[in-house]
Structures are given as C-alpha cells and as structure tokens.
Design a protein around this motif. Sequence first.
Motif, PDB file in Angstrom:
ATOM      1  N   PRO A  88       0.816  -1.217   0.000  1.00 26.23           N
ATOM      2  CA  PRO A  88       0.000   0.000   0.000  1.00 26.23           C
ATOM      3  C   PRO A  88       0.847   1.264   0.000  1.00 26.23           C
ATOM      4  N   THR A  89       1.979   1.214   0.701  1.00 29.74           N
ATOM      5  CA  THR A  89       2.953   2.297   0.660  1.00 29.74           C
ATOM      6  C   THR A  89       4.261   1.731   0.144  1.00 29.74           C
ATOM      7  N   LYS A  90       5.110   2.589  -0.411  1.00 24.73           N
ATOM      8  CA  LYS A  90       6.311   2.074  -1.079  1.00 24.73           C
ATOM      9  C   LYS A  90       7.359   1.555  -0.105  1.00 24.73           C
ATOM     10  N   TYR A  91       7.226   1.864   1.182  1.00 26.65           N
ATOM     11  CA  TYR A  91       8.174   1.336   2.155  1.00 26.65           C
ATOM     12  C   TYR A  91       7.427   0.382   3.077  1.00 26.65           C
ATOM     13  N   SER A  92       7.310  -0.870   2.643  1.00 25.20           N
ATOM     14  CA  SER A  92       6.473  -1.867   3.307  1.00 25.20           C
ATOM     15  C   SER A  92       7.147  -2.432   4.547  1.00 25.20           C
ATOM     16  N   LYS A  93       6.319  -3.039   5.422  1.00 24.78           N
ATOM     17  CA  LYS A  93       6.874  -3.745   6.570  1.00 24.78           C
ATOM     18  C   LYS A  93       7.052  -5.226   6.260  1.00 24.78           C
ATOM     19  N   TYR A  94       6.788  -5.609   5.005  1.00 26.70           N
ATOM     20  CA  TYR A  94       6.822  -7.017   4.647  1.00 26.70           C
ATOM     21  C   TYR A  94       8.245  -7.563   4.671  1.00 26.70           C
ATOM     22  N   GLY A  95       8.516  -8.538   5.502  1.00 29.57           N
ATOM     23  CA  GLY A  95       9.825  -9.203   5.512  1.00 29.57           C
ATOM     24  C   GLY A  95      10.979  -8.267   5.732  1.00 29.57           C
ATOM     25  N   ILE A  96      10.881  -7.354   6.690  1.00 35.92           N
ATOM     26  CA  ILE A  96      11.924  -6.339   6.828  1.00 35.92           C
ATOM     27  C   ILE A  96      13.261  -6.919   7.300  1.00 35.92           C
ATOM     28  N   ALA A  97      13.265  -7.710   8.382  1.00 34.10           N
ATOM     29  CA  ALA A  97      14.485  -8.381   8.872  1.00 34.10           C
ATOM     30  C   ALA A  97      15.673  -7.431   8.958  1.00 34.10           C
ATOM     31  N   LEU A  98      15.476  -6.271   9.577  1.00 33.41           N
ATOM     32  CA  LEU A  98      16.544  -5.285   9.703  1.00 33.41           C
ATOM     33  C   LEU A  98      17.362  -5.603  10.959  1.00 33.41           C
ATOM     34  N   THR A  99      18.613  -5.993  10.778  1.00 36.32           N
ATOM     35  CA  THR A  99      19.462  -6.389  11.904  1.00 36.32           C
ATOM     36  C   THR A  99      20.073  -5.166  12.567  1.00 36.32           C
ATOM     37  N   GLU A 100      20.604  -5.388  13.783  1.00 36.01           N
ATOM     38  CA  GLU A 100      21.271  -4.308  14.499  1.00 36.01           C
ATOM     39  C   GLU A 100      22.488  -3.816  13.727  1.00 36.01           C
ATOM     40  N   GLU A 101      23.214  -4.764  13.108  1.00 39.28           N
ATOM     41  CA  GLU A 101      24.409  -4.387  12.341  1.00 39.28           C
ATOM     42  C   GLU A 101      24.032  -3.472  11.181  1.00 39.28           C
ATOM     43  N   GLU A 102      22.929  -3.819  10.504  1.00 37.13           N
ATOM     44  CA  GLU A 102      22.522  -3.007   9.365  1.00 37.13           C
ATOM     45  C   GLU A 102      22.054  -1.627   9.821  1.00 37.13           C
ATOM     46  N   LYS A 103      21.287  -1.573  10.895  1.00 33.92           N
ATOM     47  CA  LYS A 103      20.837  -0.286  11.411  1.00 33.92           C
ATOM     48  C   LYS A 103      22.025   0.604  11.785  1.00 33.92           C
ATOM     49  N   GLU A 104      23.019   0.022  12.439  1.00 34.21           N
ATOM     50  CA  GLU A 104      24.169   0.811  12.860  1.00 34.21           C
ATOM     51  C   GLU A 104      24.963   1.325  11.656  1.00 34.21           C
ATOM     52  N   THR A 105      25.152   0.479  10.660  1.00 31.88           N
ATOM     53  CA  THR A 105      25.884   0.913   9.459  1.00 31.88           C
ATOM     54  C   THR A 105      25.123   2.007   8.727  1.00 31.88           C
ATOM     55  N   LEU A 106      23.791   1.846   8.605  1.00 34.26           N
ATOM     56  CA  LEU A 106      22.981   2.874   7.953  1.00 34.26           C
ATOM     57  C   LEU A 106      23.039   4.185   8.728  1.00 34.26           C
ATOM     58  N   ARG A 107      23.096   4.102  10.051  1.00 38.20           N
ATOM     59  CA  ARG A 107      23.249   5.309  10.867  1.00 38.20           C
ATOM     60  C   ARG A 107      24.571   6.015  10.543  1.00 38.20           C
ATOM     61  N   GLN A 108      25.652   5.231  10.495  1.00 40.14           N
ATOM     62  CA  GLN A 108      26.989   5.791  10.316  1.00 40.14           C
ATOM     63  C   GLN A 108      27.149   6.484   8.966  1.00 40.14           C
ATOM     64  N   ILE A 109      26.472   5.984   7.947  1.00 43.47           N
ATOM     65  CA  ILE A 109      26.604   6.590   6.614  1.00 43.47           C
ATOM     66  C   ILE A 109      25.465   7.573   6.328  1.00 43.47           C
ATOM     67  N   GLY A 110      24.645   7.858   7.340  1.00 40.66           N
ATOM     68  CA  GLY A 110      23.602   8.861   7.211  1.00 40.66           C
ATOM     69  C   GLY A 110      22.443   8.471   6.327  1.00 40.66           C
ATOM     70  N   LYS A 111      22.133   7.182   6.260  1.00 37.89           N
ATOM     71  CA  LYS A 111      21.067   6.705   5.380  1.00 37.89           C
ATOM     72  C   LYS A 111      19.836   6.211   6.138  1.00 37.89           C
ATOM     73  N   ILE A 112      19.732   6.496   7.419  1.00 42.46           N
ATOM     74  CA  ILE A 112      18.542   6.142   8.170  1.00 42.46           C
ATOM     75  C   ILE A 112      18.321   7.217   9.235  1.00 42.46           C
ATOM     76  N   SER A 113      17.084   7.668   9.371  1.00 47.87           N
ATOM     77  CA  SER A 113      16.755   8.718  10.331  1.00 47.87           C
ATOM     78  C   SER A 113      16.283   8.112  11.648  1.00 47.87           C
ATOM     79  N   LYS A 114      16.166   8.949  12.672  1.00 45.20           N
ATOM     80  CA  LYS A 114      15.662   8.479  13.962  1.00 45.20           C
ATOM     81  C   LYS A 114      14.233   7.971  13.833  1.00 45.20           C
TER      82      LYS A 114
END
Length: 305
Positions: free
Chosen positions: A60-86
Amino acid sequence: MANVTFSSPRMAKDITVYAVAGDRGTVLAVAKQHKIPIPFDCQDGNCGSCVVEVVHLNAPTKYSKYGIALTEEEKETLRQIGKISKDEVYEAEVNDMAPRHRLACQCFVRNEDILVRFEGDETLPAQAPHITHAAQIFKGGIRIASVDEFLGYAVKIEEDAAAHFYGLAEDMKACGNDDVAKLFYQLAGFSRQHLKEAKERATALDAEVVVPPAYVWPDQVTPERTSLMAADPSLSRLDALNAAILGERRGYEFYLALAGTTHNAEVTALAKAFAREEKEHLEILEASITRERWTLAHPDMPALD
C-alpha cells in the motif's frame, strides 16, 4: 517468485529479473547473479558500500513492513553513513516498517515485487572505452619519431580542443543554453589541463615544441573537435554529450595509435600516459550519458541521494 527491478544511472536501462522467494537470497546475491553493478566490499553489513533504495511495489505504501528483517548491524551501518533517520529507526523497531535505504548484502528477497535503486561510482565504469577502426584512419599515417615531435602534436590537439570547447561554451551561454554551456566549460578545462601537462613535460625535457601545420590532419581538423560549430539554444545536454564524446574518443584512440606505431620507447610511454588521461575524460562522459538517459527515462523519480 518475485520480480526485482534494478535501476541506476550506471545502467542504460532498468533490468527486471526473477528471484525465488524464500531461498534466503539477498538483493546483492541476485544482483551478482545477473551481473548488476551494485558496488560492494565486505558483504557483511559493516562497510555500507552496497547501500540501495528499496521500493516495495506491491505494498500500500512504497516502504512496506513485509519481511523487513533489519538487523542491528545493518541499522548501525545505515546510521553511520547517514542513510537512516531516527524516525525510520523507530518505525523499524516498533512497527516493523522498512526504511527507505537498505544494505543489499543484508536485504533478503521475499515474495513481493521490488524496485532497487542505487547510485554506484561513476568514475569506475564496468568496461573500458570502446576502440573503433577510426584510430588508424584519423592518425593519417603519422608515425612519431621523437619526444619533441610527439609533444608538438599533443600541444596542438589540446590547444585546439580547449579553444573549441570554450568557444562553444561562450556561444551556448550567450543564447541562454546555460546547462550545455556548463558542460562545454568543463570540457575546455580538461583540455587546458592536458595542454599544461604537455608544456610542462616539454620544459622538463628541454624539448622544443613545434606545432604541426593544419594540413597533416585528415580534413585539417584535430581529433578532439566535435561536429558542433555554432550555438543552438535548443541543443539538449544529451545531444551535447553525444557530440562531445565522439571527439574525446578520437583523442583517446589517436594517442593509442601513436603508441602502437612509434619505434621510440619514450614516445610509446608518453602516448600511453596521455591515452590514460583521455580515457578518464571519456569515462566521465560515458557515465554522464548513462546518467542523462536514466534521468530522461525517469522524469517522475526523485534524484538519488
């Protein structure tokens, strides 16, 4: 089965492939299987080099919750490179909503159609510039015998190219075509830098630069000149790029041809060095053409960041 569409300014067109959902294949694995040029390094989610934007086409929206499986490592890396907001971190942790950006090596393909957009490194094209048969023809039977003679030809080529592109830039600016004028100013800068290097080499070698007369060139035109001779307010950036790349390719091939026909080892080394620099300019233009075509084909898509 899932349709995965890859889209990037690094590719001439979008590519859609089929991926088997549930086989634990990552977006990067699918890309590598189909030779899609997503940049990557560590493949462990730590370097951030394979960052992509994933658009969920069936949701329904382009950023779905389907099968997200976002790990802590990925969240931290995305934070460090400025590609994920709070806010995105909160949505991921509380509501299982996928963020806009993912790491291709950590994002698994599920039973849904997705669009994967990525930037890539435009200074490192996947293939070397194409070499045509025009090199031998445009060389006009020239065989350089000395370093002095080679530098004379190099100075003439770059002087002529710098004046040509600068003149086109001024004409385009005068008729209001500022976007194309900016491109030609850049190309004139490339040629002036190459001209400076040729003159500095001559000074270092105590060589006398003797510029060859116009009649030694086929049609009395040096290799890097384009077919554009006057300002055109309707000329598009893509048209200008396509015209400019022909001249850059001739210059690249000209130096390669000189390197391959001379019997002087010093000339061979110099010609190859100049060819390498021309190759860099050619690759920038090739990448710009690919990017421009992609932009024209996707007028409704926001710019990649």
